[in-house]
Scaffold this motif. Structure first.
Motif, short mmCIF file in Angstrom:
data_model
loop_
_atom_site.label_atom_id
_atom_site.label_comp_id
_atom_site.label_asym_id
_atom_site.label_seq_id
_atom_site.Cartn_x
_atom_site.Cartn_y
_atom_site.Cartn_z
N LEU A 188 -43.98 25.32 13.44
CA LEU A 188 -45.19 24.86 12.78
C LEU A 188 -44.97 24.43 11.34
O LEU A 188 -45.77 23.72 10.77
CB LEU A 188 -46.26 25.97 12.82
N LEU A 242 -44.01 18.73 15.27
CA LEU A 242 -44.84 17.78 14.54
C LEU A 242 -43.96 16.65 13.99
O LEU A 242 -44.43 15.52 13.78
CB LEU A 242 -45.57 18.49 13.42
N PHE A 302 -60.94 21.55 6.26
CA PHE A 302 -61.20 22.48 7.35
C PHE A 302 -60.38 23.75 7.27
O PHE A 302 -60.48 24.61 8.13
CB PHE A 302 -60.96 21.80 8.71
N ASP A 303 -59.52 23.85 6.24
CA ASP A 303 -58.66 25.02 6.07
C ASP A 303 -57.82 25.28 7.32
O ASP A 303 -57.93 26.31 7.97
CB ASP A 303 -59.50 26.26 5.73
N VAL A 304 -57.01 24.27 7.68
CA VAL A 304 -56.15 24.41 8.86
C VAL A 304 -54.72 24.04 8.47
O VAL A 304 -54.46 23.66 7.32
CB VAL A 304 -56.61 23.52 10.03
N SER A 305 -53.80 24.14 9.45
CA SER A 305 -52.39 23.82 9.22
C SER A 305 -52.24 22.40 8.66
O SER A 305 -52.73 21.43 9.23
CB SER A 305 -51.62 23.94 10.54
N GLY A 335 -49.93 20.22 10.89
CA GLY A 335 -50.65 19.85 12.10
C GLY A 335 -51.68 18.77 11.84
O GLY A 335 -51.82 17.82 12.62
N ALA A 336 -52.38 18.89 10.70
CA ALA A 336 -53.40 17.89 10.38
C ALA A 336 -52.76 16.53 10.11
O ALA A 336 -53.26 15.49 10.54
CB ALA A 336 -54.21 18.35 9.16
N ALA A 391 -49.91 15.40 11.33
CA ALA A 391 -49.45 14.83 12.60
C ALA A 391 -50.63 14.34 13.43
O ALA A 391 -50.56 13.28 14.07
CB ALA A 391 -48.64 15.86 13.37
N SER A 392 -51.72 15.10 13.40
CA SER A 392 -52.90 14.66 14.16
C SER A 392 -53.43 13.34 13.62
O SER A 392 -53.92 12.50 14.38
CB SER A 392 -54.01 15.71 14.08
N THR A 420 -51.91 22.97 17.09
CA THR A 420 -51.57 23.81 15.93
C THR A 420 -52.73 23.84 14.93
O THR A 420 -52.97 24.86 14.30
CB THR A 420 -50.31 23.31 15.22
N VAL A 421 -53.43 22.72 14.80
CA VAL A 421 -54.60 22.71 13.92
C VAL A 421 -55.62 23.74 14.42
O VAL A 421 -56.12 24.57 13.65
CB VAL A 421 -55.22 21.30 13.87
N THR A 447 -54.33 27.39 13.87
CA THR A 447 -54.49 27.91 12.51
C THR A 447 -55.97 28.10 12.18
O THR A 447 -56.33 29.01 11.46
CB THR A 447 -53.87 26.96 11.47
N ARG A 472 -57.49 31.68 10.97
CA ARG A 472 -58.13 31.87 9.67
C ARG A 472 -59.63 32.11 9.76
O ARG A 472 -60.22 32.64 8.84
CB ARG A 472 -57.86 30.66 8.78
#
Lengths: 312, 385
Positions: A129, A215, A259-262, A265-266, A268-269, B110-111, B114, B118
């Motif tokens: 990740l 990713l 959105f407080d995410v990886s 990952g964001a 790559a998305s 993965t998004v 996470t 969280r």
């Protein structure tokens, strides 16, 4: 200089720069993989470089020695070579060969971590990740500047990849589109292919810290594929791929914050968003294709000649 | 024996049974994927399951297996659909389409992962297990789910056997027979997705592709018919599962998934080397045996022609002359022929060294060897070319 330093001290800037460099380095090489129909090799390599990293760690006891790059490049080439051997034995097809080699190498790497590197910061989640969010904490001095270590690594790798593509443009192009002709003209398309895949392996290691192994695959495959839908010229495909990669890095970082995410990952998305755009506006996209179908132009001249020309 | 004693342990037995089920189903459906050259679809399906796993968890609010499997199946099917869409409607090739689908779904997964970590509290702790598989997380109730889903897919395979077979080997022929090929391919893709999905908890999304490909690739080396291949792949898959589960249970800290994958890979290596007709070692041995019998035949024919040329059926040829005729040492060949009673030693007084004479059996065999080349050739004689 203080202005630049102040800029680099912002975590956001460093993170976006690292993401953009990973994207540019990956999609420069990815364009050729996509055209050579070897995209899935990047997936295989991104998994199996782990064994190179683990072995380098077990040999040196350090987590960031230059041996990592060597180990990873060798592991990547080992994957390609083993796949080649299996295919040439004519006992399995190429898709199955890829799917047999990399899981085995990856499994060995995971078990080695299980057994020998239990307490070390080499956990498999991080490899998959990535932890780009913390990349700005680890800095090195370059002259008057303090630069994040990953940023420096990725900058070097990106420059190497750029030099590779620029200086070997002719060779790469020929080996990609007409390997037979390349051989006949005295080039070594096989060698060019191996060099390309070795660089993919090295880039994968650099990308590990930033966006993680899988990713990285998104950055290798998706931007060039999006560009492939828009243009017919190789250099435009390369440039567009890089632009998509940079855009994904910026956009992905914004989305990750929102959105407080990886972050990886964001990013790559977000490449997927650009692919969607290319599908809609690209001249080889779905919409363009549907429009072409609805308004059939005159038939190609060769057909018309055949229709009117009668029997030969 | 220590491994067998582990069967007594309740948890280990649960895991072993689960792994056997997963391996058998993956082996059967992997055979079709392998023959259709869609092995890497398994890779895409398994990686693409990640967002589905997260969504299943999010919707159900717990780590129960059914909603997670359902989510994984749905997102896997969507990924397969994306591959189909990209390859059918644009000029994107299969490899790029598979890679695009795999990486975008995984990235989105993965998004989501996470996000869950969280925002949805600590309850998600077990979701990480799906990356590499965690045998300990398997409870007996899960076995029922695995058995129902796996058994159901196997039943579909048995019921639709003829259709699956003809579509796998010759889709055009199937179409000409009026079979609904698109539907059959769709069902097959869903079945492969099911096989992948039920293995995720044990083997994990990263390595599940190996359990789809490896048992089938190993079985392919031994079998010449689809029936045999499928059964053998099921056996290999189940064996990989059981052995892998037991080994990982007996050493502390070994992840289950990687061990199962390595056992399956070992099956492939052994099969590539040893399988009759296709195995590397088998072919080497076969080639050596052929070379040996070819040498014996040539020496027999040389002896026979020398005898013919001298118009003496009992003509004794000197070994040195035979060596020259043959173009290499013939001693070991002649001794082997002597043991089979086809030639015998003779002394030819004025000269030193061993001489050889064809026995009656040897003469008979030499004639048989020459028959296919016509009586004229045999009668005229002459040396070997």
């Amino acid at each position: 200089m203080t202005g630049l330093q102040g800029w680099l001290d912002q975590p956001g800037v460093t993170i976006v720069l690292i993401g953009a460099l990973v994207g540019v380095a990956a999609s420069l090489l990815g364009a050729f993989l996509v055209l050579r129909r070897e995209s899935m090799l990047s997936d295989a390599i991104s998994h199996s470089v782990l064994i190179g990293i683990v072995l380098a760690y077990l040999l040196t006891g350090a987590l960031d020695s230059p041996l990592h790059v060597v180990g990873a490049a060798l592991a990547g080439l080992l994957t390609v070579w083993l796949t080649d051997v299996l295919v040439r034995s004519r006992r399995v097809k190429s898709d199955a060969a890829i799917g047999l080699v990399f899981p085995a190498l990856f499994a060995v790497a995971v078990l080695l971590i299980n057994v020998y590197a239990r307490d070390v910061h080499l956990d498999t989640d991080a490899v998959l990740l990535g932890e780009i969010g913390f990349a700005w904490l680890d800095v090195v001095r370059v002259g008057p500047l303090e630069v994040a270590r990953s940023l420096l690594t990725m900058l070097v790798i990106t420059l190497v990849n750029l030099a590779f593509v620029v200086f070997l443009y002719k060779e790469l192009k020929l080996a990609t589109f007409d390997a037979m002709l390349a051989t006949a003209l005295g080039f070594r398309p096989g060698l060019v292919g191996y060099a390309l895949l070795a660089l993919v392996s090295v880039t994968a290691v650099g990308a590990f810290d930033a966006v993680g192994a899988i990713l990285f695959v998104a950055f290798v495959i998706v931007p060039p594929t999006a560009a492939y839908l828009v243009t017919d010229r190789l250099w435009r495909m390369l440039v567009l791929g890089c632009l998509v990669a940079v855009g994904s890095s910026v956009g992905g970082y914004a989305l990750a914050l929102a959105f407080d995410v990886s972050i990886g990952g964001a990013m790559a998305s977000t490449t997927g968003v650009f692919l969607l755009v290319a599908l809609i506006v690209g001249k080889h996209g779905i919409v363009a294709r549907a429009l072409r179908r609805r308004t059939p132009g005159p038939p190609p001249s060769i057909l018309r000649e055949r229709e009117t020309g009668g029997a030969p | 024996m220590e491994l067998l004693a582990l069967f007594g342990d309740f948890t280990v037995r649960t895991v072993a049974i689960g792994a056997a089920l997963v391996g058998a189903v993956a082996g059967v459906l992997g055979s079709f994927a392998l023959l259709r050259q869609q092995s890497l679809l398994g890779d895409t399906l398994s990686h693409a399951a990640l967002p589905g796993i997260c969504l299943g968890f999010l919707i159900a609010g717990s780590r129960r297996l059914e909603p997670i499997l359902a989510g994984a199946l749905v997102s896997g099917a969507l990924a397969a659909l994306l591959v189909l869409l990209l390859t059918r409607t644009t000029r994107i090739k299969t490899d790029a389409a598979l890679g695009v689908s795999l990486s975008l779904f995984f990235a989105f997964g993965t998004v989501l992962l996470t996000y869950l970590q969280r925002h949805a509290g600590a309850a998600q702790a077990g979701l990480d297990a799906f990356l590499f598989g965690q045998a300990a997380a398997l409870v007996p109730r899960d076995l029922v789910v695995l058995a129902v889903v796996g058994g159901g897919s196997l039943l579909v395979v048995v019921l639709g056997w003829k259709e699956l077979k003809v579509t796998t080997f010759d889709a055009d022929f199937a179409r000409s027979l009026g079979r609904p090929v698109v539907l059959i391919e769709f069902v097959l893709t869903v079945l492969i997705a099911l096989a992948v999905v039920i293995g995720l908890q044990l083997v994990g999304v990263i390595l599940m592709v190996a359990l789809v490909i490896a048992p089938a690739a190993a079985a392919r080396q031994w079998a010449r018919r689809l029936e045999g291949m499928v059964v053998l792949a099921a056996v290999f898959g189940a064996a990989s599962g059981v052995v892998g589960a037991l080994v990982s249970a007996s050493f502390r800290g070994l992840s289950t998934g990687p061990v199962i994958v390595l056992v399956a890979s070992a099956f492939v290596v052994v099969s590539l080397l040893l399988a009759p007709e296709r195995g590397v070692v088998w072919q080497l041995v076969h080639a050596l045996a052929q070379r040996r019998s070819l040498r014996a035949h040539r020496v027999l024919v040389d002896l026979y022609r020398l005898a013919q040329d001298h118009a003496d059926l009992d003509y004794a040829s000197e070994q040195g002359m035979l060596d020259a005729y043959f173009g290499g040492p013939t001693g070991h060949v002649l001794r082997r022929l002597e043991r089979r009673g086809l030639v015998s030693r003779a002394q030819h007084m004025p000269e030193e060294g061993t001489h050889w004479v064809l026995t009656g059996d040897g003469r008979q065999q030499a004639r048989e060897l020459l028959t296919p080349f016509g009586e004229r050739d045999a009668a005229v004689g002459g040396g070997t070319p």
